[in-house]
Design an enzyme around this catalytic site. Structure first.
Site, PDB file in Angstrom:
ATOM      1  N   GLU A  98       0.813  -1.211   0.000  1.00 29.14           N
ATOM      2  CA  GLU A  98       0.000   0.000   0.000  1.00 29.14           C
ATOM      3  C   GLU A  98       0.843   1.255   0.000  1.00 29.14           C
ATOM      4  O   GLU A  98       1.979   1.276   0.487  1.00 29.14           O
ATOM      5  CB  GLU A  98      -1.021  -0.008   1.147  1.00 29.14           C
ATOM      6  CG  GLU A  98      -0.472  -0.019   2.535  1.00 29.14           C
ATOM      7  CD  GLU A  98      -1.612  -0.003   3.583  1.00 29.14           C
ATOM      8  OE1 GLU A  98      -2.044  -1.098   3.985  1.00 29.14           O
ATOM      9  OE2 GLU A  98      -2.031   1.078   3.996  1.00 29.14           O
ATOM     10  N   CYS A 111       3.607   8.465   0.329  1.00 29.77           N
ATOM     11  CA  CYS A 111       4.240   7.581   1.310  1.00 29.77           C
ATOM     12  C   CYS A 111       4.286   6.191   0.696  1.00 29.77           C
ATOM     13  O   CYS A 111       3.261   5.648   0.289  1.00 29.77           O
ATOM     14  CB  CYS A 111       3.401   7.574   2.587  1.00 29.77           C
ATOM     15  SG  CYS A 111       3.954   6.366   3.803  1.00 29.77           S
ATOM     16  N   CYS A 118       7.164  -6.956   7.128  1.00 31.48           N
ATOM     17  CA  CYS A 118       8.290  -6.380   7.881  1.00 31.48           C
ATOM     18  C   CYS A 118       8.683  -7.365   8.961  1.00 31.48           C
ATOM     19  O   CYS A 118       7.846  -8.088   9.488  1.00 31.48           O
ATOM     20  CB  CYS A 118       7.836  -5.062   8.518  1.00 31.48           C
ATOM     21  SG  CYS A 118       9.135  -4.204   9.433  1.00 31.48           S
ATOM     22  N   CYS A 125       2.394  -1.936  15.504  1.00 30.79           N
ATOM     23  CA  CYS A 125       2.359  -1.750  14.059  1.00 30.79           C
ATOM     24  C   CYS A 125       1.695  -2.929  13.346  1.00 30.79           C
ATOM     25  O   CYS A 125       2.024  -4.090  13.607  1.00 30.79           O
ATOM     26  CB  CYS A 125       3.783  -1.563  13.538  1.00 30.79           C
ATOM     27  SG  CYS A 125       3.847  -1.338  11.752  1.00 30.79           S
ATOM     28  N   CYS A 339      -1.033   2.402   9.352  1.00 27.34           N
ATOM     29  CA  CYS A 339      -0.288   1.901   8.202  1.00 27.34           C
ATOM     30  C   CYS A 339      -0.391   0.382   8.167  1.00 27.34           C
ATOM     31  O   CYS A 339      -0.318  -0.270   9.186  1.00 27.34           O
ATOM     32  CB  CYS A 339       1.195   2.222   8.315  1.00 27.34           C
ATOM     33  SG  CYS A 339       1.584   3.651   9.258  1.00 27.34           S
TER      34      CYS A 339
END
Ligand code: SAH
Length: 357
Positions: A98, A111, A118, A125, A339
Site C-alpha cells: 500500500e 508515502c 516487515c 504496528c 499503516c
C-alpha cells in the site's frame, strides 16, 4: 527469500549509465538508453509498448531481453475529509503493497512501502504482524510513485519511505531507488524532499550518513529509556538509545541535515510528563525536529491513543524546552487507520467491501 522476479534483468532498476552499458552489449547506441530511460522514469510508461518512438521490432526485442515491472491497482480509498488517497497495488508475483497520496499546502506527498511485510516486530504496528515476505526492488518502489503520478495527473514533490517495511533492512535497493528517484533524467525529485524513516538499525544509519545524501532521516524513537523502548520495539534489544543518539549526531555531522524524531504517543505507556522531560533532555544536544504521532490503535493489540489534552500537554512541555515539535496531522482519518491495515484487511478478505479501482 527471493526478490528476483524473473531471470531477466529488471530494466527499471538500472541507472542511466548502467542501462547505457547494458544496451551496448546488445549492440545499441547510447541515445537508445536515454530514450528508454526517459520513457520509464520521466513519462512513467507502464510497458515497452508505450515507447512509441521505438520500432515495434525493437520493442519486442526488449521484451525478450528484460523484465518490466508494473503495478496493478487493486483498490483505491479516497478520504472525503482531505482528499488523501490510499492505494493498494498488486506486484507481479501477486503480493500487495500500500501507498498513500497526501496533499499539503507545500506540495503533494507520497508515502511508499519498502518491503512486503516487515520483520522488525514493533508492537503497535500492523505491517509486521505476519513478518517479512520479501524486499521490494528499486523499480517496485518507483512504480508506486509512478502509478500515483499517472492516477492523479499531478506532480509528486515529496516522498516519504514510511509505509510498510523497514527501509534500512532493504538498504541496497533503497539506495538505488533514491538515486533513480532524484536523477535529473527521471522525476528529478529533490533529495531534500525525500524522507527515510527507520526503527533504528544503527550500522545502516551510519552507512547512510556516509553516502552524504541530502535526504531527511527520521528515527522512530517512541521511548526515552531502553527498558521502555524494548517493550515497544524488539530492535531496542540490539541497539541502545545511546548508540542511536550517537548515530543521529554522526548523520547530522556528515550531511548537515536535521534529524526528525518520530514519537508515537501510546496512551498510558509513553505519554507521561516524565517522558516529555526525558525526551527534551535526549533531544537537547541534537539538531532535530520532533514529530508526535498519536498512536493508531490496531485491533490485534490493545494499545490506546492518548487523549487530546495529554497530547497537547506533551507538546507544550517539549516546546517549553525549546524543542521544535509538531503533532502529525492526521490525514485520511475516515479511510483506514494505521499503516498496513489496508493490505492486511485485503489479505484477510480480498473482496472486502472496499471500493475497487
Ligand atoms: N520501519 C520504519 C518505517 C515504517 S513505519 C520505521 O520504523 O520508522 C512509519 C512510522 O509509523 C514509524 O514511526 C512507526 O513506528 C509508526 N507507526 C507504525 N504503526 C503505528 C501505529 N499503529 N500508530 C502510530 N504510529 C505507528
Amino acid at each position: 527469500m527471493t526478490e528476483k522476479l524473473s531471470d531477466k534483468t529488471d530494466i527499471k532498476s538500472l541507472t542511466l549509465p548502467e542501462l547505457t552499458e547494458e544496451l551496448k552489449t546488445k549492440g545499441q547506441q547510447p541515445f537508445r538508453a536515454k530514450q528508454i530511460y526517459q520513457w520509464m522514469h520521466e513519462k512513467c510508461a507502464r510497458s515497452f509498448d508505450e515507447m512509441t518512438n521505438l520500432s515495434k521490432d525493437f520493442r519486442e526485442q526488449l521484451k525478450e531481453w528484460y523484465a518490466y515491472t508494473a503495478l496493478q491497482t487493486v483498490q483505491v480509498q479516497e478520504s472525503r475529509i482531505d482528499g488523501t488517497k490510499k492505494f493498494l497495488f498488486a506486484l507481479a508475483d501477486g503480493n500487495v503493497v500500500e501507498s498513500v497520496w497526501m496533499q499539503y499546502k507545500h506540495g503533494n506527498s507520497v508515502c511508499i512501502s519498502s518491503q512486503v511485510g516487515c520483520r522488525m516486530g514493533c508492537k503497535f504496528c500492523a505491517s509486521t504482524l505476519d513478518g517479512l515476505e520479501r524486499n521490494l526492488l528499486p523499480s517496485e518502489m518507483l512504480d508506486q510513485i509512478y502509478a500515483i503520478t499517472l492516477a492523479t495527473g499531478e506532480r509528486v514533490s515529496n516522498v516519504v519511505v514510511m509505509g510498510t517495511g523497514e527501509p534500512l533492512d532493504n538498504y541496497d535497493n533503497l539506495l538505488k531507488f533514491i538515486r533513480l528517484l532524484t536523477d535529473e533524467n527521471g522525476l528529478h525529485i529533490s533529495q531534500r524532499n525525500v524522507t527515510v524513516s527507520t526503527c533504528g538499525i544503527v550500522p545502516r544509519m551510519r552507512q547512510l550518513a556516509e553516502e552524504k545524501l541530502q535526504i531527511t532521516l527520521a528515527l522512530s524513537l517512541h521511548a526515552t529509556t531502553d527498558e521502555k523502548r524494548k517493550r515497544l520495539m524488539p530492535i531496542a534489544n540490539r541497539y541502545s538509545i545511546r548508540e542511536l543518539m550517537e548515530a543521529c549526531e554522526f548523520y547530522f555531522r556528515q550531511t548537515g541535515r536535521r534529524i526528525t524524531f518520530e514519537y508515537s504517543l501510546v496512551g498510558g505507556v509513553n505519554d507521561w510528563e516524565e517522558d516529555a522531560a526525558e525526551l527534551s533532555a535526549l533531544a537537547a544536544p541534537l539538531c532535530c525536529h520532533i514529530n508526535l504521532i498519536p498512536v493508531n490503535p490496531i485491533k490485534e493489540r490493545d494499545y490506546v491513543r492518548s487523549d487530546a489534552n495529554k497530547i497537547q500537554a506533551f507538546k507544550n512541555m517539549l516546546e517549553k524546552n525549546n524543542k521544535n515539535v509538531t503533532i502529525r496531522r492526521e490525514m485520511g482519518r475516515d479511510i483506514d487507520g494505521a499503516c498496513g491495515q489496508l493490505r492486511r484487511r485485503y489479505k484477510e478478505e480480498p473482496s472486502g467491501g472496499m471500493k475497487r479501482a
